[in-house]
Design a protein around this motif. Structure first.
Motif, PDB file in Angstrom:
ATOM      1  N   LEU A 142       6.844   4.582 -86.322  1.00 12.75           N
ATOM      2  CA  LEU A 142       8.162   5.014 -86.750  1.00 12.75           C
ATOM      3  C   LEU A 142       9.270   4.297 -85.981  1.00 12.75           C
ATOM      4  CD1 LEU A 142       7.363   8.824 -86.874  1.00 12.75           C
ATOM      5  CD2 LEU A 142       7.287   7.196 -88.766  1.00 12.75           C
ATOM      6  N   ALA A 143      10.481   4.379 -86.517  1.00 14.88           N
ATOM      7  CA  ALA A 143      11.632   3.719 -85.896  1.00 14.88           C
ATOM      8  C   ALA A 143      11.935   4.283 -84.513  1.00 14.88           C
ATOM      9  CB  ALA A 143      12.854   3.843 -86.801  1.00 14.88           C
ATOM     10  N   ASP A 144      11.554   5.552 -84.268  1.00 16.32           N
ATOM     11  CA  ASP A 144      11.831   6.155 -82.959  1.00 16.32           C
ATOM     12  C   ASP A 144      10.744   5.859 -81.930  1.00 16.32           C
ATOM     13  OD1 ASP A 144       9.711   7.704 -83.766  1.00 16.32           O
ATOM     14  OD2 ASP A 144      10.823   9.589 -83.887  1.00 16.32           O
ATOM     15  N   GLY A 145       9.772   5.019 -82.327  1.00 18.75           N
ATOM     16  CA  GLY A 145       8.716   4.640 -81.397  1.00 18.75           C
ATOM     17  C   GLY A 145       7.453   5.461 -81.523  1.00 18.75           C
ATOM     18  N   GLY A 146       7.532   6.580 -82.238  1.00 16.09           N
ATOM     19  CA  GLY A 146       6.359   7.416 -82.425  1.00 16.09           C
ATOM     20  C   GLY A 146       5.433   6.869 -83.501  1.00 16.09           C
ATOM     21  N   THR A 147       4.276   7.466 -83.625  1.00 17.36           N
ATOM     22  CA  THR A 147       3.292   7.081 -84.638  1.00 17.36           C
ATOM     23  C   THR A 147       2.780   8.337 -85.324  1.00 17.36           C
ATOM     24  OG1 THR A 147       2.586   5.172 -83.323  1.00 17.36           O
ATOM     25  CG2 THR A 147       1.109   5.897 -85.062  1.00 17.36           C
ATOM     26  N   GLU A 148       2.650   8.262 -86.640  1.00 18.42           N
ATOM     27  CA  GLU A 148       2.093   9.393 -87.365  1.00 18.42           C
ATOM     28  C   GLU A 148       1.273   8.894 -88.550  1.00 18.42           C
ATOM     29  OE1 GLU A 148       5.502  11.690 -88.570  1.00 18.42           O
ATOM     30  OE2 GLU A 148       5.575  10.741 -90.545  1.00 18.42           O
ATOM     31  N   THR A 149       0.395   9.752 -89.033  1.00 22.76           N
ATOM     32  CA  THR A 149      -0.421   9.433 -90.201  1.00 22.76           C
ATOM     33  C   THR A 149       0.286   9.927 -91.453  1.00 22.76           C
ATOM     34  OG1 THR A 149      -2.447   9.621 -88.893  1.00 22.76           O
ATOM     35  CG2 THR A 149      -2.667   9.733 -91.290  1.00 22.76           C
ATOM     36  N   GLN A 150       0.474   9.055 -92.408  1.00 27.17           N
ATOM     37  CA  GLN A 150       1.135   9.413 -93.662  1.00 27.17           C
ATOM     38  C   GLN A 150       0.222   9.086 -94.833  1.00 27.17           C
ATOM     39  OE1 GLN A 150       5.039   7.605 -93.841  1.00 27.17           O
ATOM     40  NE2 GLN A 150       5.693   8.492 -91.900  1.00 27.17           N
ATOM     41  N   LEU A 151       0.473   9.729 -95.961  1.00 27.94           N
ATOM     42  CA  LEU A 151      -0.331   9.531 -97.166  1.00 27.94           C
ATOM     43  C   LEU A 151       0.294   8.468 -98.059  1.00 27.94           C
ATOM     44  CD1 LEU A 151      -1.098  13.267 -98.088  1.00 27.94           C
ATOM     45  CD2 LEU A 151      -2.427  11.705 -96.649  1.00 27.94           C
ATOM     46  N   ASP A 171       9.364  -2.916 -87.002  1.00 30.28           N
ATOM     47  CA  ASP A 171       9.285  -4.351 -87.253  1.00 30.28           C
ATOM     48  C   ASP A 171       9.956  -4.710 -88.578  1.00 30.28           C
ATOM     49  OD1 ASP A 171       8.195  -6.992 -86.463  1.00 30.28           O
ATOM     50  OD2 ASP A 171       7.041  -6.779 -88.310  1.00 30.28           O
ATOM     51  N   LEU A 172       9.744  -3.871 -89.587  1.00 30.04           N
ATOM     52  CA  LEU A 172      10.373  -4.111 -90.889  1.00 30.04           C
ATOM     53  C   LEU A 172      11.889  -4.069 -90.780  1.00 30.04           C
ATOM     54  CD1 LEU A 172      10.313  -4.412 -93.983  1.00 30.04           C
ATOM     55  CD2 LEU A 172      10.047  -1.939 -94.138  1.00 30.04           C
ATOM     56  N   LEU A 173      12.408  -3.065 -90.094  1.00 30.54           N
ATOM     57  CA  LEU A 173      13.860  -2.932 -89.973  1.00 30.54           C
ATOM     58  C   LEU A 173      14.466  -4.074 -89.162  1.00 30.54           C
ATOM     59  CD1 LEU A 173      14.196   0.929 -89.435  1.00 30.54           C
ATOM     60  CD2 LEU A 173      14.671  -0.392 -91.509  1.00 30.54           C
ATOM     61  N   LYS A 174      13.744  -4.558 -88.169  1.00 28.73           N
ATOM     62  CA  LYS A 174      14.228  -5.712 -87.406  1.00 28.73           C
ATOM     63  C   LYS A 174      14.359  -6.931 -88.306  1.00 28.73           C
ATOM     64  CE  LYS A 174      12.519  -4.493 -82.785  1.00 28.73           C
ATOM     65  NZ  LYS A 174      11.539  -4.846 -81.724  1.00 28.73           N
ATOM     66  N   THR A 178      17.887  -9.362 -89.951  1.00 31.92           N
ATOM     67  CA  THR A 178      18.105 -10.810 -89.902  1.00 31.92           C
ATOM     68  C   THR A 178      18.636 -11.359 -91.223  1.00 31.92           C
ATOM     69  OG1 THR A 178      15.852 -11.388 -90.629  1.00 31.92           O
ATOM     70  CG2 THR A 178      16.198 -11.002 -88.260  1.00 31.92           C
ATOM     71  N   LEU A 179      18.673 -10.530 -92.263  1.00 31.72           N
ATOM     72  CA  LEU A 179      19.114 -10.998 -93.576  1.00 31.72           C
ATOM     73  C   LEU A 179      20.623 -11.190 -93.620  1.00 31.72           C
ATOM     74  CD1 LEU A 179      17.015  -8.668 -95.925  1.00 31.72           C
ATOM     75  CD2 LEU A 179      16.479 -11.013 -95.229  1.00 31.72           C
TER      76      LEU A 179
END
Length: 228
Positions: A142-151, A171-174, A178-179
């Motif tokens: 997640l953007a806040d640095g956490g990790t979770e399992t999603q469906l 990583d995606l938001l970074k 750059t766009l």
């Protein structure tokens, strides 16, 4: 410790079939239900013992996962937990999804595979079978640095290739940052529509790439001639 043989009748069915897969079949190879049953005559529910291995990380594909297999074939892809080691391969807590969870996840994903975009029952582009949709669990950073399992909704083909995948929102938001303004606006339109729209240039390029060599050369000469 001494690793038991698949022929050791003092071991349970799950251990024996696991060792048979490793010793006889080998990772990456095919085997049939008939071959497995013939290897374990008189062993009750050997099919189920083999399926139990999937719960502890063993990757064993069926025709539902891989359309190139027939209904009697399996492919042993990868060994999981060594169930013959004491303390390993124990049943995990029940993590089955409810019908409501499945329905909600598919609805949120537009009833489309989120890897290739195919819909339920639609034929694949290579015309080898039709898609079946299922729900997979995916680790998301997640953007806040956490990790979770999603469906997430995936088709039977993509589910096989995406096992163990992890999505990284940060990583995606970074990369989005750059766009340039024009690229970001186009991406925003795709995101809002939840669908990518192709420009005329992209469509023309896609068509050009499908042409045979001689046809490509004639188009190339026409375009390069116009551009000079």
């Amino acid at each position: 410790m001494n690793v038991p043989s698949w022929q050791d009748t003092t071991c349970g069915g799950k251990i024996r079939v696991a060792r048979w897969l490793v010793e006889v079949v080998g990772e990456g190879s095919l085997f049939t239900k008939t071959e497995m049953r013939e290897a374990f005559p008189g062993v009750a529910q050997i099919d189920r013992r083999m399926r139990d291995l999937r719960d502890v990380g063993w990757v064993i594909l069926t025709s539902r996962d891989d359309p190139s297999l027939n209904s009697n074939e399996h492919r042993f892809v990868k060994q999981g937990e060594p169930v013959w080691v004491p303390g390993k391969g124990k049943a995990k807590p029940n993590t089955s999804l409810t019908a409501t969870q499945r329905s909600d996840a598919m609805k949120a994903d537009g009833y489309l595979c989120r890897s290739c975009g195919v819909g339920a029952g639609e034929p694949y582009s290579d015309e080898r079978g039709t898609a079946q949709l299922d729900i997979a669990r995916r680790q998301v950073k997640l953007a806040d640095g956490g990790t979770e399992t999603q469906l997430v909704t995936v088709c039977n083909r993509c589910r096989v290739g995406s096992r163990g995948e992890e999505a990284d929102v940060t990583d995606l938001l970074k990369s989005v940052d750059t766009l340039g303004p024009v690229e970001r606006k186009v991406l925003a339109q795709w995101v809002e529509a939840d669908q990518r729209t192709y420009s005329i240039l992209e469509r023309l390029w896609g068509t050009y790439r499908t042409l045979p060599a001689q046809a490509r050369e004639s188009v190339k000469q026409a375009i390069l001639g116009d551009s000079h």
